[in-house]
Design a protein around this motif. Structure first.
Motif, mmCIF file in Angstrom:
data_model
loop_
_atom_site.group_PDB
_atom_site.id
_atom_site.type_symbol
_atom_site.label_atom_id
_atom_site.label_comp_id
_atom_site.label_asym_id
_atom_site.label_seq_id
_atom_site.Cartn_x
_atom_site.Cartn_y
_atom_site.Cartn_z
ATOM 1 N N MET A 297 2.322 3.978 14.107
ATOM 2 C CA MET A 297 1.896 2.582 14.042
ATOM 3 C C MET A 297 1.598 2.144 12.608
ATOM 4 O O MET A 297 1.779 0.982 12.263
ATOM 5 N N ALA A 298 1.166 3.069 11.765
ATOM 6 C CA ALA A 298 0.951 2.722 10.355
ATOM 7 C C ALA A 298 2.259 2.240 9.737
ATOM 8 O O ALA A 298 2.297 1.214 9.040
ATOM 9 N N ALA A 299 3.346 2.955 10.016
ATOM 10 C CA ALA A 299 4.654 2.554 9.480
ATOM 11 C C ALA A 299 5.079 1.204 10.043
ATOM 12 O O ALA A 299 5.636 0.364 9.328
ATOM 13 N N ARG A 300 4.798 0.977 11.331
ATOM 14 C CA ARG A 300 5.167 -0.309 11.938
ATOM 15 C C ARG A 300 4.378 -1.461 11.349
ATOM 16 O O ARG A 300 4.909 -2.550 11.144
ATOM 17 N N ALA B 87 0.841 -1.206 0.000
ATOM 18 C CA ALA B 87 0.000 0.000 0.000
ATOM 19 C C ALA B 87 0.874 1.254 0.000
ATOM 20 O O ALA B 87 1.970 1.259 0.562
ATOM 21 N N ASP B 88 0.388 2.300 -0.643
ATOM 22 C CA ASP B 88 1.103 3.575 -0.634
ATOM 23 C C ASP B 88 1.236 4.052 0.815
ATOM 24 O O ASP B 88 0.222 4.137 1.523
ATOM 25 N N PRO B 89 2.451 4.352 1.264
ATOM 26 C CA PRO B 89 2.649 4.721 2.679
ATOM 27 C C PRO B 89 1.807 5.907 3.135
ATOM 28 O O PRO B 89 1.258 5.882 4.239
ATOM 29 N N ASP B 90 1.698 6.944 2.301
ATOM 30 C CA ASP B 90 0.901 8.115 2.695
ATOM 31 C C ASP B 90 -0.580 7.764 2.805
ATOM 32 O O ASP B 90 -1.269 8.189 3.743
ATOM 33 N N ALA B 91 -1.064 6.985 1.845
ATOM 34 C CA ALA B 91 -2.468 6.556 1.883
ATOM 35 C C ALA B 91 -2.715 5.655 3.084
ATOM 36 O O ALA B 91 -3.780 5.722 3.718
ATOM 37 N N ALA C 152 4.273 -6.207 7.858
ATOM 38 C CA ALA C 152 3.760 -6.887 6.666
ATOM 39 C C ALA C 152 4.895 -7.188 5.683
ATOM 40 O O ALA C 152 4.971 -8.281 5.113
ATOM 41 N N ARG C 153 5.800 -6.229 5.508
ATOM 42 C CA ARG C 153 6.938 -6.423 4.598
ATOM 43 C C ARG C 153 7.817 -7.573 5.072
ATOM 44 O O ARG C 153 8.262 -8.407 4.287
#
Length: 197
Positions: A83-86, A61-65, A91-92
């Motif tokens: 937490m979105a980045a984590r 997914a696009d990181p900003d979105a 997932a990666r």
């Protein structure tokens, strides 16, 4: 034998956590500095907003979105942006290290065949956002409620693996046990604060 989970008290959210191991792993990631049942509701919010909780979809997914998705009220966490980045990093890691199949963390053969509890713990600890305590709690959750019982898992999980304990999300099976776990955590915090005084 895996039982249906009771973590959030919301039947649809708990059904997702019961049926999707990656959703459960994400809930565990989010379970810090935030009420347990709200943390574990995060994966459903992601699924409902992204259309999927599949590790590939989350990682790509696009990181900003994804930050927007994570911080839109009700947010997935008090610290939705970080937490979105984590969540995306987790997932990666699942995609890159386990072919997108989170169950490989506890099923992929170890040094001598079936992985031991210590090997599963080491794999969990290596995940982004998972320290020693979080890894032990998740191992205990797998053993106590998901039927994942590698040799030595209770020892590897430490006190979180104790039968009949009320220490963590691994022990939550009802509203009553959630209250008991909360009370235990409150006692621990108070004891730690008193020790510092």
């Amino acid at each position: 034998m895996a039982r249906d989970l009771w973590i959030t008290g919301d039947p649809e959210t708990d059904a997702l956590l019961s049926s999707d191991p990656f959703a459960l792993l994400v809930g565990m990631l989010l379970d810090q500095q935030y009420p347990m049942e709200h943390a574990f509701a995060g994966p459903r919010k992601i699924r409902d907003r992204l259309g999927s909780i599949d590790p590939h979809a989350v990682a790509d997914a696009d990181p900003d979105a994804f930050v927007t998705l994570a911080t839109t009220p009700p947010a997935i966490h008090r610290y939705g942006r970080s937490m979105a980045a984590r969540v995306q990093a987790l997932a990666r890691a699942v995609v890159d290290d386990y072919d997108g199949d989170v169950t490989q963390i506890w099923t992929r053969p170890g040094a001598d065949g079936a992985p031991t509890g210590a090997e599963v713990l080491a794999r969990l600890r290596a995940l982004p956002g998972f320290g020693e305590q979080k890894a032990k709690i998740f191992l205990a959750l797998l053993g106590k409620q998901r039927g994942v019982e590698p040799a030595g898992w209770r020892e590897a999980a430490g006190s979180y693996g104790d039968d009949g304990s009320r220490r963590s999300i691994a022990d939550v099976t009802s509203a009553e046990s959630l209250t008991e776990v909360r009370a235990f955590k409150k006692e621990q915090k108070a004891a730690a604060k008193a020790a510092k005084a």
